[in-house]
Structures are given as C-alpha cells and as structure tokens.
Design an enzyme around this catalytic site. Structure first.
Site, PDB file in Angstrom:
ATOM      1  N   LEU A  56       0.861  -1.184   0.000  1.00 54.99           N
ATOM      2  CA  LEU A  56       0.000   0.000   0.000  1.00 54.99           C
ATOM      3  C   LEU A  56       0.891   1.225   0.000  1.00 54.99           C
ATOM      4  CD1 LEU A  56      -2.761  -0.901   2.638  1.00 54.99           C
ATOM      5  CD2 LEU A  56      -3.154  -0.404   0.223  1.00 54.99           C
ATOM      6  N   ASP A  57       0.484   2.270  -0.718  1.00 57.54           N
ATOM      7  CA  ASP A  57       1.238   3.514  -0.704  1.00 57.54           C
ATOM      8  C   ASP A  57       1.332   4.054   0.715  1.00 57.54           C
ATOM      9  OD1 ASP A  57       1.417   3.399  -3.469  1.00 57.54           O
ATOM     10  OD2 ASP A  57      -0.379   4.619  -3.774  1.00 57.54           O
TER      11      ASP A  57
END
Length: 308
Positions: A46-47
């Site tokens: 995930l960013d």
C-alpha cells in the site's frame, strides 16, 4: 548449516489496519517486532498515504502469501480534480492546475462507466515496478521518466459515492479490482478525460481477498498488548492461513494419502477435482498445505506446512 532465526516460531495472518505515513514494509517490520516473530512478510504494498487492510503473514503462513498477493482488492478513495501531482497523490508536488468547475456528477459517472471491466492501465512512475532492475520510483525521484507499457487489469466495480463540484472538485469512489490495479492511475486518467488533471487525496483499502476491514486491528492496539507482554492476546488475533484459501477446493485425505503426500509423493484421491489447485487437510481436519492435480489425476504436493 543455516543460521537459526531469532524470535518466536508463530504462524498465522494478522489483519493490520495500516496507518497513513508508513510503507507496507515498515508496518510489517513493526508488527514483526511487536510479536517478536521469527519470520514475517506482507501481502501487497500500500502507498504510504494509504490506510486499511494489510494482511501480515507470520511463519508458515508466508509460504501462501502469493495467494493474497494475487487476490482481488477493494478500495474507497477521494479524488481531487483540477490538479496533477508528480506522484499522482496528495504526497506529491502539484505540477499542473486547471479549473474543474465544468465537471458535473453526471459527466463523471458517465466517464467512470468507461473504466469498468477489462481495461489497460499505464502504471505511474512512482511505483515499485522495475526498469532494468531499478524501481520506477527511484528514477522518478531523479526526474527521469521512462516508457511504461500498458498492463491489463479488471475493474469489477467502480461507483461514485459522492461528488462536490468546484474549481477543485472532489469525488469519493469505491473500486473493486484485480491485482495490479493502480487507483492513482484511475484518478489521473479521469482527470485527463476532462482536461483538468486529477490525483488521489485519500486511499483506504477495505478488502483484500476474503478479508475486509471489519477484522482489522490497529498498531496502537498491538502495541498496547505488547506493552503488558500479553502474547496470548496478540496470538489470539492471528487468523489460520487456510482462511485465506477458502476459495480453493478442499480435499480431506485418509491417513495413507496424507502420509505419502507429506513424503512428497503424488497420490490418487477419491472424488478429487480433475484439474487445478486444491487445499489439503489430513484425517484430523488439520490444514496440510496446497496441492495440484496432475494430468493423470493424481494429487501432487505443491507447498506444505512444515513440522507436522
């Protein structure tokens, strides 16, 4: 002789609600330290800006993390129209602006409809994909942009939940998609449709494979248990790895079949599927691992739990 890993020999899946501001890897490292686990890995990045469902695998569960990596995901995101950023999200610098006042809810819904189903998507430069062995984000940070080939992805559901018009218009969307889909690219591509630019302001993963956000725990909760050395409480939060594999047909084996499969031998199993992957359970109902059906109908062990 290999060096023995330090830490507790635990296995299972932790559903972490990843906080904003951390990479998936750093969140996994913290969880591993909290659990004092000998082995850990996460199941899809995930960013740093993103929050939400991040399955963290411990011990033997890491052998099956690929099945969660390959699984569909679902997200809720807030898009901003009227600005492009260099990272395609709010963590980046604004590189262009255009008045988005002309954008309407009806026009946006019509555009979103064209992104449903099987589409091709150009990955953003700020991504972990590699070019000549180097992650694209390393090149992007040096101001280098390279050609990226479009990649096929599937958008199974893409709904507009709310819309606020204006020079900087905002939209909240929910997206259910195949692995490898970049929500940031959806925002950018929609911005291009209306020639106003777009980026992701917020991103929350609400589902990863069979797991949704209702079962997640926060890092604060984990740390509070660790502070009082409540390892029983921590371990109670772990989910058996077979829960991640419930979409795969299951074979329940008699004792002799289980014995030979553990030795690495292929066996005939009554009423087995004729092809594909299967999960394996022994005569006591204990999960053994993953097998595959050979052309001659035998079941071959593919990945088994150790120390059974």
């Amino acid at each position: 002789m290999g060096r023995r890993r330090k830490g507790r020999d635990i296995s299972g899946i932790l559903l972490l609600n990843k906080p904003a501001g951390r990479t998936s890897n750093s969140a996994m490292v913290v969880c591993r330290a909290i659990y004092n686990a000998a082995k850990a890995g996460h199941t899809g990045a995930l960013d740093p800006l993103a929050t939400g469902v991040l399955p963290v695998c411990f011990g033997e569960a890491t052998k099956f993390s690929q099945f969660l990596l390959d699984a569909d995901k679902a997200y809720r995101s807030r898009f901003i129209f009227g600005q492009n950023t260099d990272t395609a999200d709010a963590d980046g610098e604004v590189v262009s602006e255009a008045d988005a006042s002309q954008l309407t809810k009806e026009a946006l819904e019509a555009a979103i409809d064209t992104f449903r189903g099987d589409i091709e998507q150009v990955p953003p430069m700020y991504s972990a994909l590699k070019k000549d062995g180097r992650p694209l984000y390393e090149l992007a940070r040096k101001g280098i942009e390279v050609e990226r080939a479009p990649r096929p992805v599937t958008i199974r559901r893409f709904e507009l939940e709310s819309f606020r018009p204006g020079a900087l218009a905002e939209a909240v969307v929910e997206v259910h998609c195949s692995k490898g889909t970049y929500i940031r690219s959806l925002a950018v591509d929609l911005g291009e449709v209306f020639a106003c630019g777009g980026h992701v302001a917020e991103l929350h993963r609400i589902k990863a494979g069979p797991f949704d956000e209702s079962g997640t725990v926060t890092m604060d909760t984990l740390q509070a248990l660790r502070d009082v050395e409540d390892f029983d409480g921590l371990d109670a939060l772990l989910i058996p790895v077979e829960r991640a594999l419930e979409h795969i047909p299951a074979l329940h084996l008699v004792e002799s079949c289980a014995y030979y499969l553990r030795l690495g031998q292929a066996v005939f199993v009554a009423n087995a599927p004729t092809e594909g992957t299967v999960t394996l359970f022994d005569e006591h109902g204990q999960f053994m691992g993953i097998g595959e059906i050979l052309d001659d109908g035998r079941v071959k062990p593919r990945r088994l739990i150790a120390n059974m």
